[in-house]
Design a protein around this motif. Structure first.
Motif, PDB file in Angstrom:
ATOM      1  N   LEU A 175      -7.341 -11.770   1.833  1.00  0.00           N
ATOM      2  CA  LEU A 175      -6.846 -12.580   0.710  1.00  0.00           C
ATOM      3  C   LEU A 175      -7.618 -12.281  -0.568  1.00  0.00           C
ATOM      4  O   LEU A 175      -7.052 -12.308  -1.661  1.00  0.00           O
ATOM      5  CB  LEU A 175      -6.968 -14.075   1.037  1.00  0.00           C
ATOM      6  CG  LEU A 175      -5.986 -14.615   2.084  1.00  0.00           C
ATOM      7  CD1 LEU A 175      -6.231 -16.089   2.312  1.00  0.00           C
ATOM      8  CD2 LEU A 175      -4.551 -14.389   1.643  1.00  0.00           C
ATOM      9  N   VAL A 180      -6.191  -9.769  -3.216  1.00  0.00           N
ATOM     10  CA  VAL A 180      -5.105 -10.012  -4.169  1.00  0.00           C
ATOM     11  C   VAL A 180      -5.594 -10.758  -5.409  1.00  0.00           C
ATOM     12  O   VAL A 180      -4.789 -11.162  -6.239  1.00  0.00           O
ATOM     13  CB  VAL A 180      -3.914 -10.767  -3.531  1.00  0.00           C
ATOM     14  CG1 VAL A 180      -3.321  -9.956  -2.398  1.00  0.00           C
ATOM     15  CG2 VAL A 180      -4.327 -12.146  -3.048  1.00  0.00           C
ATOM     16  N   GLY A 181      -6.892 -10.919  -5.542  1.00  0.00           N
ATOM     17  CA  GLY A 181      -7.438 -11.575  -6.726  1.00  0.00           C
ATOM     18  C   GLY A 181      -7.780 -13.025  -6.430  1.00  0.00           C
ATOM     19  O   GLY A 181      -7.166 -13.648  -5.555  1.00  0.00           O
ATOM     20  N   ALA A 227      -7.444 -15.889  -8.145  1.00  0.00           N
ATOM     21  CA  ALA A 227      -6.466 -16.950  -8.403  1.00  0.00           C
ATOM     22  C   ALA A 227      -5.399 -16.967  -7.311  1.00  0.00           C
ATOM     23  O   ALA A 227      -5.077 -18.015  -6.748  1.00  0.00           O
ATOM     24  CB  ALA A 227      -5.821 -16.761  -9.773  1.00  0.00           C
ATOM     25  N   SER A 228      -4.872 -15.780  -6.968  1.00  0.00           N
ATOM     26  CA  SER A 228      -3.852 -15.726  -5.920  1.00  0.00           C
ATOM     27  C   SER A 228      -4.422 -16.151  -4.578  1.00  0.00           C
ATOM     28  O   SER A 228      -3.745 -16.822  -3.794  1.00  0.00           O
ATOM     29  CB  SER A 228      -3.284 -14.307  -5.801  1.00  0.00           C
ATOM     30  OG  SER A 228      -2.470 -14.021  -6.904  1.00  0.00           O
ATOM     31  N   LYS A 275      -6.709 -18.313  -4.043  1.00  0.00           N
ATOM     32  CA  LYS A 275      -6.744 -19.786  -4.044  1.00  0.00           C
ATOM     33  C   LYS A 275      -5.366 -20.348  -3.753  1.00  0.00           C
ATOM     34  O   LYS A 275      -5.197 -21.273  -2.965  1.00  0.00           O
ATOM     35  CB  LYS A 275      -7.212 -20.313  -5.398  1.00  0.00           C
ATOM     36  CG  LYS A 275      -8.704 -20.221  -5.620  1.00  0.00           C
ATOM     37  CD  LYS A 275      -9.066 -20.769  -6.996  1.00  0.00           C
ATOM     38  CE  LYS A 275     -10.513 -20.447  -7.319  1.00  0.00           C
ATOM     39  NZ  LYS A 275     -10.831 -20.736  -8.720  1.00  0.00           N
ATOM     40  N   GLN A 276      -4.351 -19.768  -4.416  1.00  0.00           N
ATOM     41  CA  GLN A 276      -2.988 -20.282  -4.237  1.00  0.00           C
ATOM     42  C   GLN A 276      -2.461 -20.012  -2.838  1.00  0.00           C
ATOM     43  O   GLN A 276      -1.501 -20.625  -2.411  1.00  0.00           O
ATOM     44  CB  GLN A 276      -2.064 -19.665  -5.292  1.00  0.00           C
ATOM     45  CG  GLN A 276      -2.363 -20.238  -6.674  1.00  0.00           C
ATOM     46  CD  GLN A 276      -1.876 -19.369  -7.804  1.00  0.00           C
ATOM     47  OE1 GLN A 276      -1.525 -18.208  -7.608  1.00  0.00           O
ATOM     48  NE2 GLN A 276      -1.857 -19.910  -9.011  1.00  0.00           N
ATOM     49  N   LEU A 277      -3.111 -19.077  -2.123  1.00  0.00           N
ATOM     50  CA  LEU A 277      -2.733 -18.836  -0.729  1.00  0.00           C
ATOM     51  C   LEU A 277      -3.616 -19.638   0.224  1.00  0.00           C
ATOM     52  O   LEU A 277      -3.594 -19.407   1.434  1.00  0.00           O
ATOM     53  CB  LEU A 277      -2.810 -17.350  -0.415  1.00  0.00           C
ATOM     54  CG  LEU A 277      -1.671 -16.526  -1.025  1.00  0.00           C
ATOM     55  CD1 LEU A 277      -2.030 -15.056  -1.089  1.00  0.00           C
ATOM     56  CD2 LEU A 277      -0.394 -16.717  -0.229  1.00  0.00           C
ATOM     57  N   GLY A 278      -4.415 -20.541  -0.339  1.00  0.00           N
ATOM     58  CA  GLY A 278      -5.105 -21.497   0.515  1.00  0.00           C
ATOM     59  C   GLY A 278      -6.564 -21.183   0.816  1.00  0.00           C
ATOM     60  O   GLY A 278      -7.179 -21.856   1.629  1.00  0.00           O
TER      61      GLY A 278
END
Lengths: 256, 329
Positions: free
Chosen positions: B214, B217-218, B220-221, B223-226
């Motif tokens: 995870l 992918v950076g 911020a992403s 975080k948005q993926l949990g």
């Protein structure tokens, strides 16, 4: 059930002015809401606030009545998925491996993918027509195909809310049309609450409801026919705009 | 791939136990291992295997595993292909501590009592902690500041090491030998220290495979993926620093393993950490055992610093690998 911003302000560290000022709105399930406004109006910041990546300087962002910052990252990611405007996609990952990342919030730290996860991954990829290139590496895919993979990843999270940041940017007509179609069906058929930042106002005309922001404030909100009006748009975008009115208005900027 | 690599590591270990100034036949190595596990160390070959070679070979293996694991973790978490275990200053900190101990140990008794490994371990931990403290903003660890703080602290401490070496040129050779790395003084206690940390770090590294993916992918992403990104970064920095400080303190600064082994694995099996982490651990161990084998046999009875071997042999080997994978692509 709703994703709600309530009197939200946001100021970037070191800045002298709020980029978001006193913004309140709500996204309900089974609705497709478009967020529009000129460059620098604060649209992407609003999306980052709604997804809990940024924390409001003042005001609150709540999901089903509870602040998004009171959810753990994993729990939040089971409710809200984001398709970012630009994402770093490791070139050597296969499309399927990238979509599989969407299962992370549902899997324990040590757990491997279950048959159920594989089914969900396949369904998400079929939904966005990405299954046929599942074995390709990301580096080998076109911009439109990559965007479908990222959307499939968001769907693999099985969210109730889907946030899209300019999903049609840099795509050709067909991929633009496909993407808008997915967004609409996900809202109307699957019951997701979809919030999309859109640059193209004729794309925005397809939404159920529009929120027009300028300089960090909401200046209009409502059905596309009510928001996409020539005087308002000319004022907000600071250029002359013609609008052919109707249920789906057609917006044409005047070339000076 | 994992089973094959594990078997290959076994063969490499056996070979390293068999080869040396006195050759022991592979059958005798196996016999010595079996007898030793039953508490019987009787024949001359048993003594060679258990008391002379085993600590050294195993120390090389666990050091290689530790460095490769820390390196692959940093490359993912900092999303930087140039990241290696020494990125946050662990090696320069340890080097400075070792230099001070070697040079001033003669006159400052408490330094000599602590010994080079202990001082090096502590100075490595202190250096990385300083870098973390400088870079920290609230509870977060911004990656760019962290790397900058680590690199700048590292250069300052390297300058300090040079200064200490120049101050007493009689002991310069000793410091230099330590800095280039060696397993010549391996003992069971050192092996045990590293094994203890690896017992904690390897399961954590294997379990965190999805989190490492995870991070690619950076932030911020991710975080948005949990993924709780900040908490994960702290965890990785703490564990990788313990691994690196322990490895450096017992074996000196061995370059290259932590940087290049993960890249070699990536070229072979791709970027997913489900494979990358376990294979980096196995290949790192095997690579360093082979490098040490070369270090003690090529110019026997003289020894080469193992850090020289890793870079001298590993560098060209990696470039060939890189070139071939590019041609295929």
């Amino acid at each position: 059930m709703s994703l709600q911003l309530d009197r939200v302000h946001y100021r970037y560290e070191g800045a002298t002015q709020d980029v978001v000022q006193d913004v309140s709105f709500m996204v309900e399930p089974a609705t497709w809401v478009g967020l529009i406004g000129p460059n620098g109006a604060g649209k992407s910041t609003l999306l980052a606030l709604a997804s809990g990546v940024l924390k409001p300087s003042r005001g609150s962002v709540t999901l089903n009545g509870k602040s998004v910052h009171r959810y753990g990252r994993r729990a939040l990611a089971r409710h809200v998925a984001v398709v970012p405007q630009r994402s770093d996609l490791p070139d050597a990952f296969t499309a399927r491996a990238l979509v599989a990342m969407g299962r992370a919030p549902h899997l324990g730290f040590f757990a491997s993918e279950r048959p159920e996860d594989e089914r969900i991954i396949e369904a998400a990829m079929r939904r966005t027509d990405a299954w046929r290139f599942r074995g390709e590496t990301m580096g080998a895919l076109s911009g439109g195909e990559r965007q479908r993979v990222v959307l499939a990843r968001a769907l693999a999270q099985q969210p109730t809310w889907l946030l899209l940041d300019e999903p049609t940017a840099h795509l050709d007509l067909r991929y633009q049309a496909d993407l808008l179609g997915y967004a609409r069906r996900l809202a109307h058929e699957d019951g997701l609450g979809v919030l999309a930042v859109l640059h193209d106002l004729n794309h925005a005309a397809r939404c159920d409801r529009l929120i027009l922001v300028d300089e960090g404030r909401i200046v209009a909100e409502g059905a596309p026919a009510d928001v996409l009006r020539a005087p308002l748009l000319s004022h907000v975008y600071r250029t002359r705009v013609d609008v052919q009115e109707g249920e789906r208005p057609l917006v044409l900027p005047r070339v000076p | 791939m994992r089973t094959g690599s594990l078997a290959a590591l076994g063969v490499v270990l056996l070979a390293a136990l068999a080869v040396g100034s006195v050759a022991v036949a592979p059958g005798d190595v196996l016999g010595a291992i079996l007898r030793g596990l039953q508490g019987q160390v009787e024949q001359a070959s048993d003594v060679i295997v258990w008391q002379v070679r085993a600590p050294r070979v195993l120390l090389a293996a666990v050091t290689g595993a530790a460095l490769a694991l820390a390196g692959s973790a940093y490359q993912a978490v900092f999303r930087n292909p140039l990241a290696d275990p020494y990125l946050l200053g662990a090696a320069s900190g340890a080097g400075f501590g070792a230099a001070v101990t070697i040079v001033y140990g003669a006159s400052v008794t408490w330094l000599a009592t602590l010994g080079v490994p202990t001082v090096a371990f502590v100075t490595a931990l202190v250096t990385v902690s300083l870098a973390v403290l400088m870079a920290r903003v609230g509870g977060t660890l911004p990656t760019v500041s962290l790397i900058l703080a680590g690199v700048v602290l590292g250069s300052s401490l390297s300058a300090g090491t040079s200064f200490v070496m120049l101050a007493d040129q009689e002991r310069t050779a000793g410091v230099l030998a330590w800095l280039l790395g060696s397993f010549a003084f391996a003992n069971w206690r050192d092996v045990l220290v590293l094994v203890t940390i690896l017992v904690l770090a390897i399961p954590a590294g294997l379990a965190a495979r999805r989190a490492f993916d995870l991070m690619l992918v950076g932030e911020a992403s991710a975080k948005q993926l949990g993924l709780p990104v900040e908490r994960f970064k702290w965890l990785v920095v703490v564990i990788a620093t313990l691994l690196t400080a322990a490895a450096v303190s017992v074996a000196g600064v061995i370059g290259f393993v932590g940087l290049v082994v993960p890249h070699a694995v990536r070229l072979a099996v791709g970027p997913e950490h489900r494979e990358l982490i376990p294979l980096s651990i196995l290949w790192g161990a095997a690579f360093l055992v082979l490098a040490d084998l070369a270090a003690r046999t090529v110019l026997a009875p003289a020894e080469l610093p193992v850090g020289v071997v890793t870079s001298l042999v590993g560098g060209p080997f990696f470039l060939i690998l890189l070139r071939r994978s590019r041609m295929r692509a």
